[in-house]
Scaffold this motif. Structure first.
Motif, mmCIF file in Angstrom:
data_model
loop_
_atom_site.group_PDB
_atom_site.id
_atom_site.type_symbol
_atom_site.label_atom_id
_atom_site.label_comp_id
_atom_site.label_asym_id
_atom_site.label_seq_id
_atom_site.Cartn_x
_atom_site.Cartn_y
_atom_site.Cartn_z
ATOM 1 N N LEU A 1 0.818 -1.201 0.000
ATOM 2 C CA LEU A 1 0.000 0.000 0.000
ATOM 3 C C LEU A 1 0.858 1.261 0.000
ATOM 4 O O LEU A 1 1.985 1.265 0.515
ATOM 5 C CB LEU A 1 -0.909 0.040 1.228
ATOM 6 N N ARG A 2 0.300 2.321 -0.535
ATOM 7 C CA ARG A 2 0.918 3.646 -0.452
ATOM 8 C C ARG A 2 -0.150 4.620 0.034
ATOM 9 O O ARG A 2 -1.263 4.647 -0.482
ATOM 10 C CB ARG A 2 1.439 4.095 -1.818
ATOM 11 N N ARG A 3 0.191 5.441 1.030
ATOM 12 C CA ARG A 3 -0.780 6.397 1.560
ATOM 13 C C ARG A 3 -1.038 7.506 0.553
ATOM 14 O O ARG A 3 -0.121 8.204 0.135
ATOM 15 C CB ARG A 3 -0.276 7.001 2.871
ATOM 16 N N MET A 4 -2.303 7.661 0.173
ATOM 17 C CA MET A 4 -2.683 8.673 -0.804
ATOM 18 C C MET A 4 -3.683 9.681 -0.242
ATOM 19 O O MET A 4 -3.822 10.774 -0.771
ATOM 20 C CB MET A 4 -3.299 7.995 -2.043
ATOM 21 N N ARG A 5 -4.365 9.300 0.817
ATOM 22 C CA ARG A 5 -5.379 10.200 1.369
ATOM 23 C C ARG A 5 -5.643 9.826 2.817
ATOM 24 O O ARG A 5 -5.261 8.748 3.281
ATOM 25 C CB ARG A 5 -6.685 10.090 0.566
ATOM 26 N N GLU A 6 -6.279 10.737 3.552
ATOM 27 C CA GLU A 6 -6.621 10.476 4.937
ATOM 28 C C GLU A 6 -7.755 9.461 5.037
ATOM 29 O O GLU A 6 -8.650 9.430 4.188
ATOM 30 C CB GLU A 6 -7.033 11.775 5.644
ATOM 31 N N GLU A 7 -7.680 8.643 6.075
ATOM 32 C CA GLU A 7 -8.718 7.658 6.380
ATOM 33 C C GLU A 7 -8.911 6.649 5.252
ATOM 34 O O GLU A 7 -9.995 6.094 5.066
ATOM 35 C CB GLU A 7 -10.052 8.350 6.708
ATOM 36 N N GLY A 8 -7.838 6.389 4.514
ATOM 37 C CA GLY A 8 -7.882 5.368 3.487
ATOM 38 C C GLY A 8 -7.406 4.034 4.025
ATOM 39 O O GLY A 8 -7.333 3.814 5.245
ATOM 40 N N LEU A 9 -7.054 3.124 3.124
ATOM 41 C CA LEU A 9 -6.580 1.809 3.531
ATOM 42 C C LEU A 9 -5.338 1.914 4.406
ATOM 43 O O LEU A 9 -5.220 1.238 5.437
ATOM 44 C CB LEU A 9 -6.264 0.968 2.284
ATOM 45 N N PHE A 10 -4.387 2.749 3.985
ATOM 46 C CA PHE A 10 -3.139 2.884 4.732
ATOM 47 C C PHE A 10 -3.421 3.313 6.170
ATOM 48 O O PHE A 10 -2.908 2.714 7.119
ATOM 49 C CB PHE A 10 -2.230 3.902 4.038
ATOM 50 N N ASP A 11 -4.222 4.351 6.332
ATOM 51 C CA ASP A 11 -4.492 4.865 7.676
ATOM 52 C C ASP A 11 -5.218 3.848 8.547
ATOM 53 O O ASP A 11 -5.026 3.813 9.766
ATOM 54 C CB ASP A 11 -5.311 6.150 7.589
ATOM 55 N N THR A 12 -6.060 3.031 7.940
ATOM 56 C CA THR A 12 -6.765 2.001 8.715
ATOM 57 C C THR A 12 -5.777 1.052 9.376
ATOM 58 O O THR A 12 -5.872 0.762 10.577
ATOM 59 C CB THR A 12 -7.720 1.203 7.804
ATOM 60 N N TYR A 13 -4.804 0.574 8.594
ATOM 61 C CA TYR A 13 -3.812 -0.340 9.147
ATOM 62 C C TYR A 13 -2.836 0.384 10.079
ATOM 63 O O TYR A 13 -2.418 -0.160 11.105
ATOM 64 C CB TYR A 13 -3.042 -1.027 8.017
ATOM 65 N N ALA A 14 -2.459 1.616 9.727
ATOM 66 C CA ALA A 14 -1.530 2.377 10.569
ATOM 67 C C ALA A 14 -2.130 2.634 11.945
ATOM 68 O O ALA A 14 -1.424 2.614 12.963
ATOM 69 C CB ALA A 14 -1.165 3.696 9.893
ATOM 70 N N THR A 15 -3.436 2.850 11.997
ATOM 71 C CA THR A 15 -4.103 3.057 13.285
ATOM 72 C C THR A 15 -4.012 1.814 14.155
ATOM 73 O O THR A 15 -3.805 1.897 15.378
ATOM 74 C CB THR A 15 -5.580 3.435 13.059
ATOM 75 N N SER A 16 -4.129 0.644 13.539
ATOM 76 C CA SER A 16 -4.027 -0.588 14.323
ATOM 77 C C SER A 16 -2.606 -0.781 14.856
ATOM 78 O O SER A 16 -2.415 -1.289 15.964
ATOM 79 C CB SER A 16 -4.461 -1.795 13.491
ATOM 80 N N PHE A 17 -1.613 -0.364 14.056
ATOM 81 C CA PHE A 17 -0.231 -0.442 14.544
ATOM 82 C C PHE A 17 -0.079 0.392 15.812
ATOM 83 O O PHE A 17 0.493 -0.070 16.812
ATOM 84 C CB PHE A 17 0.735 0.066 13.465
ATOM 85 N N GLU A 18 -0.583 1.618 15.772
ATOM 86 C CA GLU A 18 -0.452 2.503 16.933
ATOM 87 C C GLU A 18 -1.198 1.951 18.141
ATOM 88 O O GLU A 18 -0.729 2.077 19.285
ATOM 89 C CB GLU A 18 -0.972 3.905 16.592
ATOM 90 N N ALA A 19 -2.343 1.325 17.913
ATOM 91 C CA ALA A 19 -3.116 0.767 19.023
ATOM 92 C C ALA A 19 -2.351 -0.350 19.714
ATOM 93 O O ALA A 19 -2.328 -0.438 20.951
ATOM 94 C CB ALA A 19 -4.464 0.260 18.505
ATOM 95 N N VAL A 20 -1.707 -1.216 18.940
ATOM 96 C CA VAL A 20 -0.910 -2.295 19.536
ATOM 97 C C VAL A 20 0.312 -1.720 20.233
ATOM 98 O O VAL A 20 0.690 -2.164 21.323
ATOM 99 C CB VAL A 20 -0.486 -3.320 18.461
ATOM 100 N N TRP A 21 0.935 -0.717 19.634
ATOM 101 C CA TRP A 21 2.120 -0.103 20.238
ATOM 102 C C TRP A 21 1.809 0.450 21.626
ATOM 103 O O TRP A 21 2.603 0.298 22.560
ATOM 104 C CB TRP A 21 2.653 1.001 19.327
ATOM 105 N N GLU A 22 0.664 1.067 21.772
ATOM 106 C CA GLU A 22 0.302 1.697 23.038
ATOM 107 C C GLU A 22 0.132 0.679 24.161
ATOM 108 O O GLU A 22 0.400 0.975 25.330
ATOM 109 C CB GLU A 22 -0.968 2.512 22.871
ATOM 110 N N GLN A 23 -0.308 -0.535 23.859
ATOM 111 C CA GLN A 23 -0.526 -1.503 24.920
ATOM 112 C C GLN A 23 0.615 -2.533 25.026
ATOM 113 O O GLN A 23 0.561 -3.403 25.892
ATOM 114 C CB GLN A 23 -1.847 -2.231 24.716
ATOM 115 N N ALA A 24 1.599 -2.407 24.165
ATOM 116 C CA ALA A 24 2.748 -3.319 24.240
ATOM 117 C C ALA A 24 3.685 -2.890 25.364
ATOM 118 O O ALA A 24 3.536 -1.815 25.941
ATOM 119 C CB ALA A 24 3.485 -3.326 22.896
#
Length: 249
Positions: free
Chosen positions: A219-242
């Motif tokens: 994937l390549r980020r092209m816009r806000e709240e697209g596919l990229f941001d969906t997965y990137a948000t999950s990364f941050e969520a796991v990072w916060e509780q790791a």
């Protein structure tokens, strides 16, 4: 046939010559020249590799190949898709990490295939960190019931726990470097994620199947709240509780 000006522009933007592109994807330079000068379309598998090397959207370079393949036409975020991780080129991961300047992220249980196929991965990540790139690594906690459960689902037994411990051995020395952060997690992973600035590789997880047999998306980020941001948000969520390795949950 008309020249492929999009491909010519992509080569200039990437600073890659036609000969270098040919070497990277394993074709004769004259073949690659015909792609540019006569607009000839390469085999889809080779076209995917070329798009990965150039970090360009395959549909932009050769629209005919991708026509009808995407469910979300016009999003532009899907660069390439592979039916299995085993069929995806290792150069895709190399390019992702080597070209990153601001952020590299890895969210996996183990992903030892990178170290096994790319012996100098640690040196590349250390070098990137020294240059100011933030490197964050999230590995599965080998002692977690979640990891044991995944091993049972994949009929891999204690193998996945062992691979998590091996991955920690690979990455732990990196944590001594500035700009490299290492944490372990016990979340249920639906996808393994590999981030490099605005590019991401998603290795989907399929119930009962090892990750090497599951699909991979670039994937390549092209816009806000697209596919990229969906997965990137999950990364941050796991990072916060790791947590840091060795720390109690």
């Amino acid at each position: 046939m008309a020249p492929n000006e999009r491909l010519r522009s992509a080569l200039l933007s990437a600073g890659i010559s036609v000969r270098q592109l040919a070497e990277a994807v394993g074709v004769d330079p004259k073949t690659a020249e015909r792609w540019v000068n006569t607009g000839r379309t390469p085999h889809p598998g080779i076209a995917h590799r070329a798009a990965t090397v150039l970090q360009e959207d395959l549909a932009n370079l050769w629209p005919a190949i991708e026509q009808g393949r995407r469910r979300h036409q016009g999003s532009g975020e899907l660069i390439a898709a592979y039916p299995t991780r085993a069929s995806a080129p290792l150069d895709m991961w190399r390019t992702l990490f080597e070209r990153a300047e601001q952020h590299i992220g890895v969210l996996v249980y183990a992903a030892n295939f990178l170290h096994e196929s790319w012996p100098n991965l640690k040196e590349v990540l250390t070098s990137k960190a020294r240059e100011g790139c933030r490197v964050r690594i999230l590995l599965g906690d080998a002692d977690s019931p979640v990891i044991r459960g995944r091993g049972a689902e994949e009929r891999f037994g204690h193998g996945i726990e062992s691979r998590c411990r091996v991955a920690l051995m690979h990455y732990r020395p990196l944590a001594e470097s500035s700009n490299v952060e290492l944490r372990v997690h016990d979340t249920t992973l639906y996808n393994s994620l590999f981030l490099g600035d605005n590019h991401m590789i998603v290795n989907a997880h399929v119930f009962g199947m090892n990750a090497y047999g599951a699909p991979v998306y670039h994937l390549r980020r092209m816009r806000e709240e697209g596919l990229f941001d969906t997965y990137a948000t999950s990364f941050e969520a796991v990072w916060e509780q790791a947590r840091l390795p060795g720390k109690e949950a």
